[in-house]
Design a protein around this motif. Structure first.
Motif, PDB file in Angstrom:
ATOM      1  N   ASN A 104      31.225  -7.720  42.600  1.00  0.00           N
ATOM      2  CA  ASN A 104      31.360  -6.803  42.113  1.00  0.00           C
ATOM      3  C   ASN A 104      31.745  -5.513  42.743  1.00  0.00           C
ATOM      4  OD1 ASN A 104      29.776  -5.414  40.236  1.00  0.00           O
ATOM      5  ND2 ASN A 104      30.032  -7.531  38.871  1.00  0.00           N
ATOM      6  N   GLY A 130      30.317  -3.196  40.402  1.00  0.00           N
ATOM      7  CA  GLY A 130      29.198  -2.092  39.849  1.00  0.00           C
ATOM      8  C   GLY A 130      29.734  -1.675  38.684  1.00  0.00           C
ATOM      9  N   PRO A 166      28.156  -9.890  42.254  1.00  0.00           N
ATOM     10  CA  PRO A 166      27.767  -9.007  43.366  1.00  0.00           C
ATOM     11  C   PRO A 166      27.153  -8.820  44.355  1.00  0.00           C
ATOM     12  CG  PRO A 166      25.798  -9.447  41.631  1.00  0.00           C
ATOM     13  CD  PRO A 166      26.836 -10.195  41.458  1.00  0.00           C
TER      14      PRO A 166
END
Length: 561
Positions: free
Chosen positions: A188, A190, A198
């Motif tokens: 990920n 963000g 993430p």
């Protein structure tokens, strides 16, 4: 290339005295086995002695031994006894200075201290010798750089012209093989629209390395056991080896009056004993204080009984001899002697020997809780429901813990409720060292484990592992508290328990590093075709022995994440 023979030499005075301190050697062995499926790896620890190192390198690089490559770890620094490069230079016929320089440049990208390593690379006959530094981190970095070069280097050494030419052809054509598979490493960024995990995808060995580096062992089990002295004599008294009659050896054969009967567990008889008297005695019973031998029942004859049926007079048919059929006090183990002159890390051996000397507090095990999460779960005691499945993971993990001599002090099945999961974990970690959870660690809307861990202040070290099954495997810690989040699928939970949880529990309990992991065995695959995921895949198989070799047969497809 068919079967490849490697040798790993740990060069260290310290590790030679205590093999449990060797981290680099076992790590290098694992890297080799992971990278070369058909490989045999020999392992040895040698002190920092130039002659010993040189002699062992010469022996292993002899053509009749057939070692393809020798990896040394340690002894490449500036210390007075760091002599691995000097010993290696005496053995090699050809210097591979470019390879040494390439490894050094790669290491310098990681740390400036790599400039203090003097490792050399070279060829002795048909054997490639590579010096790696002694730290586990440096070994991993150096190996990761050379592992793709090794096959071609070994083809060249063995003059495998067809394979050499094919490699050159591939390089010239800049050939790229495309595999239809979404990249598992994508993480990920963000951005709100990015729905990837993430957590970075971590290789299996790297994940295990992170776990073992994070967990703090409670003790050095090997040192503790090897130094343990027995607090008692075994047996603690003179004991009869046979069922028979206890007497004085000075009394000769002939008739003896039977004064009484002594069974195992009876107190020691301290009364005076004449030469024409004896006690009937059972195996394991304590000898009377004034007796010094036992005549077995088979060498006696009953002459007379009392009115109550008990024996009164017997004839001894053989000459009694001092200490005949008597086990003296401390015969099996003397007080203050070492209980473990050598070690077998089987819990059966360790626990039974400690119990034999009355020791029950020396070994403390980690306290463990087991939870399963999921709204879909039913307890095995509940009636079936059309939209539910029975929870088998709690039982699975409890049984696995018990099988490997651990136990779960607390168990609970939780629904997918953030507050409930948070409260349960918070309370559990007040009482236990480890929580092992199954389910709730993937990417679903109801997978709350990782957010709960963050709220509890845990650091998530591993959030995804590049393996199948078991990709969502999670490991987190907070001080001396540790959490394992295993996938909810039972097959995934089974695999990740053996690969990650078991080594961690053993390491915490003080086992030597090399003994923490399950052994890897070589088998012959009986299946003609096997379709594997691009990730390292762990597949169920049945193992049989045929003509002295182990054969594996895959038991069927497994659709697991």
């Amino acid at each position: 290339m068919s079967e490849i023979v490697f040798a790993v030499l740990t060069i260290s005075d310290t590790c030679h005295q205590d093999s449990s301190k060797d981290r680099s050697g076992p790590r290098l062995i694992q890297l080799l086995k992971d990278s070369f499926a058909k490989s045999i790896v020999f392992k040895e620890i040698i002190p920092d002695d130039r002659d010993l190192i040189e002699n062992r390198l010469r022996q292993l690089s002899r053509e009749d031994v057939g070692t393809s490559a020798i990896f040394t770890t340690g002894g490449t620094g500036f210390a007075p006894r760091d002599v691995t490069p000097e010993a290696t230079k005496q053995v090699i016929d050809k210097d591979c200075s470019q390879l040494s320089m390439a490894i050094a440049l790669h290491s310098l990208e990681k740390t400036k201290f790599a400039a203090l390593s003097r490792g050399v690379c070279g060829i002795a006959g048909k054997t490639l010798i590579l010096n790696f530094p002694g730290s586990e981190k440096a070994v991993v970095e150096c190996f990761e750089y050379v592992k793709d070069l090794l096959p071609h280097a070994l083809h060249l050494l063995n003059n495998n012209l067809a394979l050499v030419l094919q490699t050159h052809k591939d390089l010239q054509e800049n050939q790229v093989v495309h595999v239809h598979h979404s990249c598992p490493h994508k993480t990920n960024t963000g951005a709100d629209a990015d729905r990837n995990s993430p957590f970075p995808m971590i290789q299996v060995n790297d994940a295990l390395h992170i776990i073992m580096k994070t967990i703090r062992p409670q003790k050095n089990l090997k040192k503790l056991l090897l130094e343990f002295e027995s607090p008692v004599d075994i047996p603690p008294f003179k004991a009869s080896i046979k069922d028979g009659y206890a007497m004085k050896s000075s009394g000769f054969s002939g008739s003896k009056k039977v004064l009484g009967y002594i069974a195992a567990g009876d107190p020691i008889v301290s009364a005076e004993l004449e030469e024409d008297e004896c006690f009937k005695i059972n195996t394991g019973a304590p000898l009377p204080e004034h007796a010094d031998c036992v005549i077995q029942v088979e060498d006696t004859k009953l002459l007379r009984c009392k009115k109550d049926g008990s024996e009164d007079l017997v004839e001894i048919l053989v000459e009694p001899k001092k200490d005949l059929d008597v086990r003296s006090s401390g015969y099996d183990l003397a007080k203050n002697s070492k209980l473990f002159p050598t070690l077998d890390f089987s819990p059966v051996v360790i626990n039974s020997l400690l119990a034999s000397v009355g020791e029950s507090t020396l070994l403390t095990k980690p306290s463990i809780a087991v939870i399963s999460t999921g709204n879909e779960l039913l307890s095995p005691q509940q009636p079936a429901q059309s939209n539910k499945i029975y929870d088998s993971n709690t039982t699975l993990l409890q049984e696995l813990l018990q099988y490997f001599n651990f136990s779960a002090e607390m168990t609970e099945v939780l629904s997918d409720d953030f507050d409930k999961v948070f409260e349960t974990l918070a309370q559990m970690f007040k009482k236990v060292d480890f929580v092992i959870s199954s389910g709730g660690v993937s990417m679903g809307d109801k997978d709350y484990i990782k957010p709960v861990l963050v709220k509890l202040g845990f650091e998530i070290h591993v959030g995804r592992v590049n393996m199948k099954p078991g990709k969502p495997m999670t490991f987190a810690s907070k001080g001396s508290k540790y959490f394992f989040g295993l996938p909810g699928n039972p097959v995934s939970a089974f695999a990740t328990f053996h690969l990650f949880v078991l080594p961690a529990l053993r390491w915490f309990n003080g086992w030597p590093y090399a003994k923490c992991m399950l052994p890897i065995i070589e088998v012959i695959l009986d299946n003609d075709k096997l379709s594997l995921d691009p990730r390292p895949e762990y597949i169920r198989a049945s193992i049989t022995s045929k003509s002295g070799r182990l054969h594996a047969s895959i038991t069927g497809n497994q659709k697991r994440n």
